[in-house]
Write an enzyme that holds these catalytic residues in place. Structure first.
Site, short mmCIF file in Angstrom:
data_model
loop_
_atom_site.label_atom_id
_atom_site.label_comp_id
_atom_site.label_asym_id
_atom_site.label_seq_id
_atom_site.Cartn_x
_atom_site.Cartn_y
_atom_site.Cartn_z
N ASN A 709 -25.40 76.82 1.06
CA ASN A 709 -26.52 77.12 0.17
C ASN A 709 -26.05 77.02 -1.28
OD1 ASN A 709 -28.69 78.10 -1.21
ND2 ASN A 709 -28.36 80.23 -0.63
N ASP A 730 -39.44 71.99 -8.27
CA ASP A 730 -39.36 73.26 -7.56
C ASP A 730 -40.58 73.42 -6.67
OD1 ASP A 730 -37.02 73.90 -8.68
OD2 ASP A 730 -37.82 75.25 -10.20
N ASP A 731 -40.43 74.17 -5.58
CA ASP A 731 -41.58 74.27 -4.67
C ASP A 731 -42.74 75.05 -5.30
OD1 ASP A 731 -40.28 76.66 -4.60
OD2 ASP A 731 -39.77 76.59 -2.47
N ASP A 732 -42.46 75.84 -6.34
CA ASP A 732 -43.54 76.61 -6.93
C ASP A 732 -44.07 75.99 -8.23
OD1 ASP A 732 -41.33 77.00 -8.38
OD2 ASP A 732 -41.39 79.18 -8.39
N GLU A 818 -27.87 74.96 -13.05
CA GLU A 818 -27.62 73.59 -12.65
C GLU A 818 -28.40 72.62 -13.52
OE1 GLU A 818 -29.75 75.41 -11.34
OE2 GLU A 818 -31.41 74.33 -10.42
N ASP A 819 -29.56 73.07 -14.02
CA ASP A 819 -30.33 72.13 -14.85
C ASP A 819 -29.71 72.00 -16.24
OD1 ASP A 819 -31.18 74.75 -14.94
OD2 ASP A 819 -33.18 74.27 -14.20
#
Ligand SMILES: *[C@@H]1O[C@H](CO)[C@@H](O)[C@H](O)[C@H]1NC(C)=O
Ligand SMILES: *[C@@H]1O[C@H](CO)[C@@H](O)[C@H](O)[C@H]1NC(C)=O
Ligand SMILES: *[C@@H]1O[C@H](CO)[C@@H](O)[C@H](O)[C@H]1NC(C)=O
Ligand SMILES: *[C@@H]1O[C@H](CO)[C@@H](O)[C@H](O)[C@H]1NC(C)=O
Length: 859
Positions: A709, A730-732, A818-819
């Site tokens: 993960n 992102d999923d949201d 990470e971005d």
């Protein structure tokens, strides 16, 4: 009731006749109802007669009367019966009426649904027409392609007499690739197989020095080009790193001739001298006959060095493997304490007029160099630091060269504080390169002092493929009196660019034994026009691959969007490896925007065709808007446009334990034009639950099982990603289709940048001596977060394989940032900011928390 349209041919639809029938029945019911009511009233009148009769005095009751009364009573009874039955019938009728009524409203609903269906069908027809047009275009493109069918040429074969000693090129014409190298061993399709000799057993001139011994073996093991089969090898590599002082040139020659594949003259052999003993004059091949072998080392005498054949490398004084960023000073500030520095003591016999040294004079030139520099420091520029003496010196300098001072610390500190570092080439011009010169050059690059080389007869490392003019100032000694003026004209920007290029060259080609060897081999491979080994993609095992895992269930969903935003095409991948044998790989200077060690399927740096060529002869795959005539919304949404052929993008979504959010996010993708595939990185160790229903969105959904993960998984170059463009989301993050398609169109014009929606700002906070990072909607933005952004797959390779591992480790440690890492990486490579797009809601809403910014990531 809506307007009912009769179809043009006058054929009524079945439900229309139903409606008429229902009206008739309604009328009929009404009549019946009236009849019933009237008779009811009538009968009630009759019923009430007796009471009225009591008031009337009936005079006489005869038999006749009685029978009449009975008759009447009977009639009344039968009429009552009739009434009851009519009542029943009425009730039946009423319930039937209600049933019909509900049927009518049912049909009404159906009408509404059907007319909605008509609308969607019409839209589908429109988009199908678009798709059909696209297919026609594709077909005509296929028909028109005149490309010859490419077949690999027949492989070149080794010369039959490969064991026969060929005559060497006649005296005076020294070895060049064309005269001394056997190309028949190295077809351009061969993949550059390299055979590594065992440096101890095969060469048999003693043991390798300890620091090389382990490093070299490990290097061989990991080398991508290694072959164990000498009969197929293109080149044979022998590493020399022995205590060479103990052997003679004739002994070395004998050892070389005994190499198993020397073939009498050492053709296609590479002898790499990796000694790192500054104390010894280690031009070990200097006096030996090395035949046709290519010599790779740092020091070279002019009479030995065969330019464009032998290779000058930097001194092997770094570590064996790995990143070196920790040892390097920051690029900023651009201007350092000393503008120019030099420290060293001249080895040789020099006599100065002022009598500082009393040896006999050998060189007027060096005399004037020294006195001029002393003068300049004293009288002209106090920011210059020049010293011509050392407490202790590093031995190994040749006559007529400036020895380096022994104390490493002070030498390195001086370089870290210098903007420019002066390097004076040896006075004896018969040297192309010396150990001390290369060491000075190496240290200047390492500590960020821009090298200024006075004396242009020297050869710099890998000069064939590195553009040194971008990182160093090289001037002939005759410019002695002018070089200071020239340097003072450099702007900060120019200096920063040179320092940065030098840093990049150092890190990539100098810093470790591994990078030195890699670069030397890459140089030879580039000479032979063989493309590098392809970069490897990450395997992407599906969470559904294992049968014991859950089944994959599809569920039909309705498209979210009702606009047509582009043609819905069949999925197709981007073209890969189209540049194996073209300018980009075939022959080029090694630059930061082109990794010479690996072949990438595509890069974001390719130039586009001139704007007219898509109409004149090079139109393959292009989709000009309105066929080149331009247009407004309709034409725009029918063609991709741009100066690049059509393409698609892959959506990559990282998810962890939020299946419902994920499924909704995926459902929204249905009908999204230009979407090639949806890749879900399942960051959760537990597989998806079996009852999860995956939406059918018209393109494949690939759910990748991860081993760990990690947020870095977001940027892994998975092999299922077949397009150049990646939409990381992102999923949201809720983006509308038109926003995504707009983003994609913009990205196509800015392929080397991150293009996306959520903006961030960073700056140095002087008060708190730390980094500022926020998402206030300021006018100054510096980053675009990858929670909703497009980037090129090339950067996924860069992030995962080339960027120092320490940054990825920090991302794992903070579970964040990470971005930020990706933004800095892309800007580091391109020197360009990202492109921020405004979305419909001003800025899209996402619950991305502001990270605690670790200052050491950015510094
Ligand atoms: C220069 O170096 C070469 C090679 O070592 C040597 O033969 C020559 O004598 C040197 N010349 C001078 C002037 O020292
Ligand atoms: C180019 O190189 C790649 C990677 O080695 C290979 O897969 C591809 O087939 C090559 N293409 C051509 C045209 O040679
Ligand atoms: C399939 O999954 C089961 C349970 O997770 C595991 O024990 C098994 O080794 C897997 N098989 C393969 C071929 O991956
Ligand atoms: C910007 O955001 C930071 C933290 O989110 C906050 O402390 C600061 O006051 C904001 N500045 C403005 C001008 O809104």
């Amino acid at each position: 009731m809506p307007d009912i349209r009769i179809s043009p041919r006058g054929v009524a639809c079945p439900w229309l006749s139903w409606i008429r029938w229902s009206r008739l029945i309604g009328l009929f019911l009404l009549c019946l109802f009236m009849v019933a009511v009237i008779s009811h009233i009538y009968l009630t009148d009759i019923n009430s007669d007796p009471t009225d009769g009591q008031k009337l005095r009936i005079p006489l009751q005869t038999d006749e009367d009685e029978s009449q009364i009975r008759k009447l009573n009977q009639e009344i009874k039968s009429l009552r019966k009739i009434k009851a039955s009519v009542n029943n019938e009425l009730r039946d009728m009423e319930s039937k009426r209600q049933k019909l009524q509900s049927q009518i409203s049912g049909y009404q609903k159906q009408i509404d649904i059907l007319s909605a269906q008509i609308e969607t069908s019409e839209k589908e027809i429109k988009s199908t027409q678009l798709t059909l047009e696209q297919l026609k275009l594709e077909k005509s493109e296929m028909d028109k392609q005149y490309l010859p069918i490419l077949k690999a040429p027949i492989k070149m074969l080794m010369g039959e007499n490969s064991n026969i000693k060929l005559p060497m090129p006649f005296d005076g014409q020294r070895c060049k690739m064309h005269s001394c190298f056997d190309f028949s061993r190295c077809s351009v399709f061969s993949g550059f197989p390299v055979y590594f000799y065992d440096s101890e057993k095969d060469l048999n001139i003693g043991e390798l020095v300890p620091f090389l011994k382990n490093g070299i073996d490990e290097y061989f093991e990991e080398n991508l080009y290694r072959t164990f089969d000498p009969s197929t090898a293109c080149i044979f590599v022998a590493i020399v790193g022995q205590q060479i002082n103990r052997i003679t040139y004739s002994g070395l020659e004998k050892s070389l001739e005994k190499l198993p594949f020397w073939h009498g003259d050492g053709r296609n052999h590479i002898l790499i001298n990796l000694m790192r003993d500054e104390n010894a004059d280690i031009d070990i091949f200097g006096g030996a006959n090395t035949g046709r072998a290519i010599i790779v080392q740092s020091p070279f005498v002019k009479t030995i060095f065969r330019s464009e054949f032998d290779i000058v490398i930097p001194p092997n004084v770094g570590k064996a493997f790995g990143d070196v960023w920790e040892e390097l000073p920051p690029i900023s500030p651009i201007r350092r304490k000393h503008f120019l520095s030099f420290i060293g003591s001249f080895k040789g016999k020099v006599q100065f007029q002022n009598g500082e040294q009393t040896d006999e004079q050998i060189s007027n030139v060096e005399d004037s160099v020294i006195s001029f520099l002393k003068n300049i420091q004293l009288k002209l520029d106090p920011e210059i630091f020049i010293k011509f003496s050392c407490d202790t010196i590093i031995p190994g300098a040749i006559n007529g060269e400036y020895s380096m001072c022994q104390s490493d610390e002070s030498r390195h500190e001086l370089l870290k504080q210098s903007t420019f570092a002066l390097i004076i080439s040896p006075a004896n011009e018969s040297y192309v390169s010396t150990n001390i010169f290369q060491l000075r050059f190496y240290e200047a690059l390492k500590y960020g002092a821009i090298p200024v080389i006075l004396g242009d007869q020297v050869t710099l490392p890998y000069m064939e493929i590195l553009d040194w003019k971008k990182a160093t100032v090289i001037l002939p000694k005759a410019r002695l009196t002018e070089f200071h003026f020239i340097l003072r004209t450099f702007t900060d920007t120019a200096m920063a660019t040179m320092r940065r290029t030098g840093r990049y060259y150092f890190e990539t080609y100098f810093s470790s034994t591994q990078s030195i060897l890699d670069t030397a081999l890459a140089l030879i491979r580039t000479r032979l026009n063989i493309p590098p080994a392809p970069i490897s993609d990450m395997k992407s095992p599906s969470v559904f691959d294992n049968n014991s895992y859950v089944d994959y269930k599809y569920e039909e969903v309705n498209p979210e969007n009702d606009e047509i935003l582009g043609p819905l095409e069949a999925v197709f991948p981007s073209v890969k490896f189209s540049n194996n044998f073209t300018q980009n790989v075939f022959y080029h200077k090694f630059t930061q925007t082109g990794d010479p060690f690996r072949n990438y399927p595509f890069t974001p740096f390719e130039h586009v065709l001139p704007s007219e060529s898509k109409f004149i002869g090079s139109g393959y795959g292009f989709r000009p808007i309105g066929k080149g005539e331009g247009g407004a919304g309709k034409e725009f949404s029918e063609a991709l446009g741009g100066n690049l052929p059509r393409e698609q993008f892959t959506l990559v979504m990282l998810t962890y334990e939020r299946s419902n959010v994920l499924i909704t996010a995926l459902q929204r993708l249905k009908g999204l034009p230009f979407l090639n595939k949806a890749v879900v990185v399942w960051n959760n160790p537990a597989p998806p639950t079996p009852d999860l229903k995956w939406p059918d969105i018209g393109v494949p959904i690939h759910v990748i099982k991860t081993t760990k993960n990690s947020l870095n998984n977001r940027f892994l170059p998975y092999d299922v990603i077949e397009t150049e463009a990646i939409l990381s989301i992102d999923d949201d993050a809720h983006l509308r289709h038109d926003e995504i398609v707009f983003g994609f169109r913009v990205w196509r014009e800015e392929r080397d940048r991150i293009v996306g929606f959520p903006g961030r700002f960073h700056a140095w906070d002087v008060k708190n001596n730390a980094w500022l990072y926020n998402s206030n909607y300021s006018c100054e933005l510096s980053m675009v977060l990858t929670g909703a952004a497009f980037f090129h797959k090339y950067y996924a390779y860069m992030y995962s394989y080339v960027m120092p591992a320490a940054i990825r480790e920090k991302v794992d440690e903070y579970v964040n940032c990470e971005d930020i890492a990706m933004n800095f990486l892309v800007s580091h490579i391109t020197r360009k900011p990202p492109v921020k797009e405004t979305s419909s809601q001003g800025d899209i809403t996402m619950d991305i928390p502001l990270p605690r910014l670790p200052t050491d990531i950015i510094q």
